[in-house]
Design a protein around this motif. Structure first.
Motif, PDB file in Angstrom:
ATOM      1  N   ASP B   7       0.833  -1.208   0.000  1.00  0.00           N
ATOM      2  CA  ASP B   7       0.000   0.000   0.000  1.00  0.00           C
ATOM      3  C   ASP B   7       0.867   1.258   0.000  1.00  0.00           C
ATOM      4  OD1 ASP B   7      -2.309  -1.393  -0.019  1.00  0.00           O
ATOM      5  OD2 ASP B   7      -2.752  -1.184   2.124  1.00  0.00           O
ATOM      6  N   LEU B   8       1.897   1.195   0.839  1.00  0.00           N
ATOM      7  CA  LEU B   8       2.797   2.350   0.927  1.00  0.00           C
ATOM      8  C   LEU B   8       3.476   2.609  -0.406  1.00  0.00           C
ATOM      9  CD1 LEU B   8       4.353   1.708   4.446  1.00  0.00           C
ATOM     10  CD2 LEU B   8       2.958   3.666   3.793  1.00  0.00           C
ATOM     11  N   MET B   9       3.864   1.529  -1.080  1.00  0.00           N
ATOM     12  CA  MET B   9       4.546   1.696  -2.364  1.00  0.00           C
ATOM     13  C   MET B   9       3.594   2.282  -3.405  1.00  0.00           C
ATOM     14  SD  MET B   9       7.440   1.559  -3.694  1.00  0.00           S
ATOM     15  CE  MET B   9       7.738   2.177  -5.347  1.00  0.00           C
ATOM     16  N   VAL B  10       2.335   1.890  -3.316  1.00  0.00           N
ATOM     17  CA  VAL B  10       1.342   2.480  -4.227  1.00  0.00           C
ATOM     18  C   VAL B  10       1.235   3.987  -3.970  1.00  0.00           C
ATOM     19  CG1 VAL B  10      -1.123   2.536  -4.788  1.00  0.00           C
ATOM     20  CG2 VAL B  10       0.041   0.349  -4.554  1.00  0.00           C
ATOM     21  N   ARG B  11       1.337   4.370  -2.710  1.00  0.00           N
ATOM     22  CA  ARG B  11       1.294   5.800  -2.382  1.00  0.00           C
ATOM     23  C   ARG B  11       2.562   6.501  -2.886  1.00  0.00           C
ATOM     24  NH1 ARG B  11      -2.907   6.920   1.191  1.00  0.00           N
ATOM     25  NH2 ARG B  11      -2.039   8.952   1.686  1.00  0.00           N
ATOM     26  N   VAL B  12       3.679   5.780  -2.792  1.00  0.00           N
ATOM     27  CA  VAL B  12       4.933   6.339  -3.340  1.00  0.00           C
ATOM     28  C   VAL B  12       4.756   6.598  -4.838  1.00  0.00           C
ATOM     29  CG1 VAL B  12       7.367   5.838  -3.833  1.00  0.00           C
ATOM     30  CG2 VAL B  12       6.434   5.337  -1.581  1.00  0.00           C
ATOM     31  N   GLN B  13       4.048   5.712  -5.496  1.00  0.00           N
ATOM     32  CA  GLN B  13       3.833   5.878  -6.940  1.00  0.00           C
ATOM     33  C   GLN B  13       3.090   7.180  -7.241  1.00  0.00           C
ATOM     34  OE1 GLN B  13       1.901   2.080  -7.736  1.00  0.00           O
ATOM     35  NE2 GLN B  13       3.712   1.336  -8.821  1.00  0.00           N
ATOM     36  N   THR B  14       2.302   7.639  -6.262  1.00  0.00           N
ATOM     37  CA  THR B  14       1.582   8.899  -6.476  1.00  0.00           C
ATOM     38  C   THR B  14       2.373  10.105  -5.967  1.00  0.00           C
ATOM     39  OG1 THR B  14       0.440   8.757  -4.354  1.00  0.00           O
ATOM     40  CG2 THR B  14      -0.628   7.701  -6.238  1.00  0.00           C
ATOM     41  N   GLY B  15       3.605   9.839  -5.494  1.00  0.00           N
ATOM     42  CA  GLY B  15       4.469  10.941  -5.060  1.00  0.00           C
ATOM     43  C   GLY B  15       4.412  11.239  -3.578  1.00  0.00           C
ATOM     44  N   ALA B  58      12.012   3.558 -10.521  1.00  0.00           N
ATOM     45  CA  ALA B  58      11.233   2.483 -11.159  1.00  0.00           C
ATOM     46  C   ALA B  58       9.866   2.307 -10.511  1.00  0.00           C
ATOM     47  CB  ALA B  58      12.031   1.184 -11.084  1.00  0.00           C
ATOM     48  N   ARG B  59       9.408   3.305  -9.769  1.00  0.00           N
ATOM     49  CA  ARG B  59       8.182   3.134  -8.978  1.00  0.00           C
ATOM     50  C   ARG B  59       6.971   2.776  -9.825  1.00  0.00           C
ATOM     51  NH1 ARG B  59       9.538   8.500  -9.168  1.00  0.00           N
ATOM     52  NH2 ARG B  59       7.960  10.043  -9.759  1.00  0.00           N
ATOM     53  N   ASP B  60       6.947   3.290 -11.051  1.00  0.00           N
ATOM     54  CA  ASP B  60       5.783   2.999 -11.898  1.00  0.00           C
ATOM     55  C   ASP B  60       5.739   1.539 -12.335  1.00  0.00           C
ATOM     56  OD1 ASP B  60       4.858   5.529 -11.684  1.00  0.00           O
ATOM     57  OD2 ASP B  60       5.881   6.272 -13.469  1.00  0.00           O
ATOM     58  N   ARG B  61       6.865   0.877 -12.211  1.00  0.00           N
ATOM     59  CA  ARG B  61       6.893  -0.526 -12.645  1.00  0.00           C
ATOM     60  C   ARG B  61       6.572  -1.494 -11.509  1.00  0.00           C
ATOM     61  NH1 ARG B  61      11.744   0.624 -15.273  1.00  0.00           N
ATOM     62  NH2 ARG B  61      12.876  -0.963 -14.119  1.00  0.00           N
ATOM     63  N   PHE B  62       6.374  -0.953 -10.302  1.00  0.00           N
ATOM     64  CA  PHE B  62       6.051  -1.857  -9.185  1.00  0.00           C
ATOM     65  C   PHE B  62       4.624  -2.377  -9.343  1.00  0.00           C
ATOM     66  CE2 PHE B  62       4.105  -2.445  -4.958  1.00  0.00           C
ATOM     67  CZ  PHE B  62       4.842  -3.546  -4.570  1.00  0.00           C
ATOM     68  N   ASP B  63       4.491  -3.676  -9.217  1.00  0.00           N
ATOM     69  CA  ASP B  63       3.180  -4.314  -9.311  1.00  0.00           C
ATOM     70  C   ASP B  63       2.690  -4.606  -7.889  1.00  0.00           C
ATOM     71  OD1 ASP B  63       1.025  -5.938  -9.639  1.00  0.00           O
ATOM     72  OD2 ASP B  63       2.007  -7.378 -10.963  1.00  0.00           O
ATOM     73  N   PRO B  64       1.613  -3.960  -7.446  1.00  0.00           N
ATOM     74  CA  PRO B  64       1.157  -4.130  -6.054  1.00  0.00           C
ATOM     75  C   PRO B  64       0.761  -5.559  -5.704  1.00  0.00           C
ATOM     76  CG  PRO B  64      -0.046  -2.379  -7.170  1.00  0.00           C
ATOM     77  CD  PRO B  64       0.770  -3.050  -8.202  1.00  0.00           C
ATOM     78  N   ARG B  65       0.606  -6.410  -6.712  1.00  0.00           N
ATOM     79  CA  ARG B  65       0.286  -7.812  -6.397  1.00  0.00           C
ATOM     80  C   ARG B  65       1.520  -8.560  -5.915  1.00  0.00           C
ATOM     81  NH1 ARG B  65      -2.307  -8.966 -12.116  1.00  0.00           N
ATOM     82  NH2 ARG B  65      -0.459  -7.726 -12.543  1.00  0.00           N
ATOM     83  N   ARG B  66       2.683  -7.968  -6.170  1.00  0.00           N
ATOM     84  CA  ARG B  66       3.933  -8.595  -5.694  1.00  0.00           C
ATOM     85  C   ARG B  66       4.288  -8.034  -4.330  1.00  0.00           C
ATOM     86  NH1 ARG B  66       8.777  -7.984  -9.678  1.00  0.00           N
ATOM     87  NH2 ARG B  66       9.736  -9.275  -8.086  1.00  0.00           N
ATOM     88  N   ARG B  67       5.116  -8.773  -3.596  1.00  0.00           N
ATOM     89  CA  ARG B  67       5.551  -8.257  -2.292  1.00  0.00           C
ATOM     90  C   ARG B  67       6.609  -7.185  -2.500  1.00  0.00           C
ATOM     91  NH1 ARG B  67       6.792 -12.497   2.302  1.00  0.00           N
ATOM     92  NH2 ARG B  67       6.989 -10.510   3.370  1.00  0.00           N
ATOM     93  N   PHE B  68       6.498  -6.111  -1.754  1.00  0.00           N
ATOM     94  CA  PHE B  68       7.477  -5.031  -1.905  1.00  0.00           C
ATOM     95  C   PHE B  68       8.873  -5.504  -1.508  1.00  0.00           C
ATOM     96  CE2 PHE B  68       9.956  -1.652   0.102  1.00  0.00           C
ATOM     97  CZ  PHE B  68      10.151  -0.838  -1.002  1.00  0.00           C
ATOM     98  N   SER B  69       8.933  -6.296  -0.424  1.00  0.00           N
ATOM     99  CA  SER B  69      10.249  -6.734   0.066  1.00  0.00           C
ATOM    100  C   SER B  69      10.991  -7.531  -1.012  1.00  0.00           C
ATOM    101  CB  SER B  69      10.093  -7.578   1.327  1.00  0.00           C
ATOM    102  OG  SER B  69       9.249  -8.674   1.082  1.00  0.00           O
ATOM    103  N   THR B  70      10.247  -8.386  -1.721  1.00  0.00           N
ATOM    104  CA  THR B  70      10.876  -9.180  -2.779  1.00  0.00           C
ATOM    105  C   THR B  70      11.432  -8.268  -3.866  1.00  0.00           C
ATOM    106  OG1 THR B  70       9.236 -10.873  -2.329  1.00  0.00           O
ATOM    107  CG2 THR B  70      10.475 -11.106  -4.360  1.00  0.00           C
ATOM    108  N   TRP B  71      10.634  -7.281  -4.225  1.00  0.00           N
ATOM    109  CA  TRP B  71      11.042  -6.337  -5.276  1.00  0.00           C
ATOM    110  C   TRP B  71      12.270  -5.543  -4.845  1.00  0.00           C
ATOM    111  CZ3 TRP B  71       9.905  -0.806  -6.230  1.00  0.00           C
ATOM    112  CH2 TRP B  71      10.061  -0.455  -7.574  1.00  0.00           C
ATOM    113  N   LEU B  72      12.250  -5.082  -3.602  1.00  0.00           N
ATOM    114  CA  LEU B  72      13.362  -4.281  -3.093  1.00  0.00           C
ATOM    115  C   LEU B  72      14.663  -5.100  -3.079  1.00  0.00           C
ATOM    116  CD1 LEU B  72      14.454  -1.712  -1.639  1.00  0.00           C
ATOM    117  CD2 LEU B  72      13.754  -2.758   0.510  1.00  0.00           C
TER     118      LEU B  72
END
Lengths: 139, 187
Positions: B7-15, B58-72
């Motif tokens: 959720d937080l990463m989705v908010r990051v995507q909005t700045g 690369a925030r726009d490429r984050f897929d919220p269905r994936r875990r953020f920790s894995t992506w990071l």
């Protein structure tokens, strides 16, 4: 760690007292603050719109890889369709009217040609996409 | 309300800067620990910064269905690999220099705990890169085999075999240095 569920966890559990010797400090507040500052600045910067208009670096290589991957199947597909077109009318002619014995294999080969065009026509698009994604990953 | 990392990463995507700060607060320790063990303390600071920069870029490429920790960790691990490739030649040179330096009498470390830390870091550093990255993610980050496979881009079976190989190699190193593991454990 929780109760070991397999031999790997058990082995890690045995090594735990040794592995725990490697304690790592938290990042310094100055590092976190500097990172946040840099990242925040980027957050508010306009996002560069990636352009698909230019051919990305590595496009030719990706296309060559895709063409190499489909080259062998293509030979078989062409050979099979040539076989159908040349042999099947004679075979079907034994039971069917001559026009139908030609029309059926011809329709089959036309359909196959359509699929081939679709597959090969999409290769440059796929290669472009792959090269572009690779380029973006490298940013 | 506690928001999930995704959720937080989705908010990051909005700045949302506050969301970025919260995410950084949550992951600064695990990420810094991971980088320290992967590339050593000297490079960890730079890669820590670079990892977060990449997250934002690369925030726009984050897929919220994936875990953020894995992506990071995937981003961080890719950075470690890139650095490893670029510094291969320099590393060989450094090894030579370190080899010469280790021939000289070493200054006595201040505390036994520090000695242990240095020894353990050496044992980890001596592991081949593919084994070390699996061990660090599995043990220190406590990630599942599935997550590690996703981060490293390898099959789960490979994760399993590398983890076993890493444990075996580490055990051998420690036993050569300290004696049997059981004794060390009892000490």
């Amino acid at each position: 760690m929780r109760e070991p569920r397999n031999d790997l966890e058990a082995a890690l559990g045995e090594l735990a007292p040794i592995l725990e010797r490697d304690t790592v400090p938290e990042p310094s507040d100055a590092l976190v603050a500097a990172t946040l500052e840099r990242a925040s600045a980027l957050l508010h910067a306009p996002v560069p719109v990636p352009t698909h208009a230019e051919i990305p670096v590595g496009f030719k290589r990706e296309l060559a890889k895709l063409l190499a991957a489909v080259a062998l199947p293509l030979v078989f597909v062409l050979a099979w369709n040539a076989f159908i077109l040349l042999q099947l009318p004679g075979f079907l002619g034994a039971w069917l009217p001559e026009s139908l014995a030609w029309a059926l294999p011809a329709a089959y080969v036309l359909g196959a040609a359509g699929w081939l065009a679709l597959v090969f026509g999409s290769l440059p698009v796929v290669a472009h996409r792959r090269a572009w994604l690779r380029h973006q990953e490298a940013l | 309300m506690v928001r999930s990392d995704e959720d937080l990463m989705v908010r990051v995507q909005t700045g949302d800067e506050a969301a970025l700060e919260t995410l950084m607060g949550r992951f600064k320790g695990p990420l810094f620990g991971f980088l320290n063990r992967r590339v050593g303390a000297s490079a960890a600071d730079d890669l820590f910064q670079e990892s977060w920069i990449r997250v934002v870029k690369a925030r726009d490429r984050f897929d919220p269905r994936r875990r953020f920790s894995t992506w990071l960790f995937q981003i961080a691990n890719n950075l470690c690999r890139d650095r490893g490739r670029h510094l291969l030649v320099e590393a060989r040179h450094r090894d030579r220099v370190l080899g010469e330096a280790s021939a000289a009498p070493a200054p006595r470390p201040a505390t036994p705990a520090l000695t242990d830390r240095i020894d353990m870091a050496r044992h980890l550093a001596a592991l081949p890169d593919p084994l070390r990255e699996v061990l660090v993610l599995r043990y220190y980050q406590d990630l599942s085999e599935r997550e590690i496979a996703e981060i490293l881009g390898i099959p789960r079976g490979t994760v399993k075999s590398r983890a076993h190989a890493a444990v075996k190699a580490l055990r051998q190193q420690v036993e050569q240095h300290d004696g049997p593991v059981e004794e060390t454990r009892d000490a």
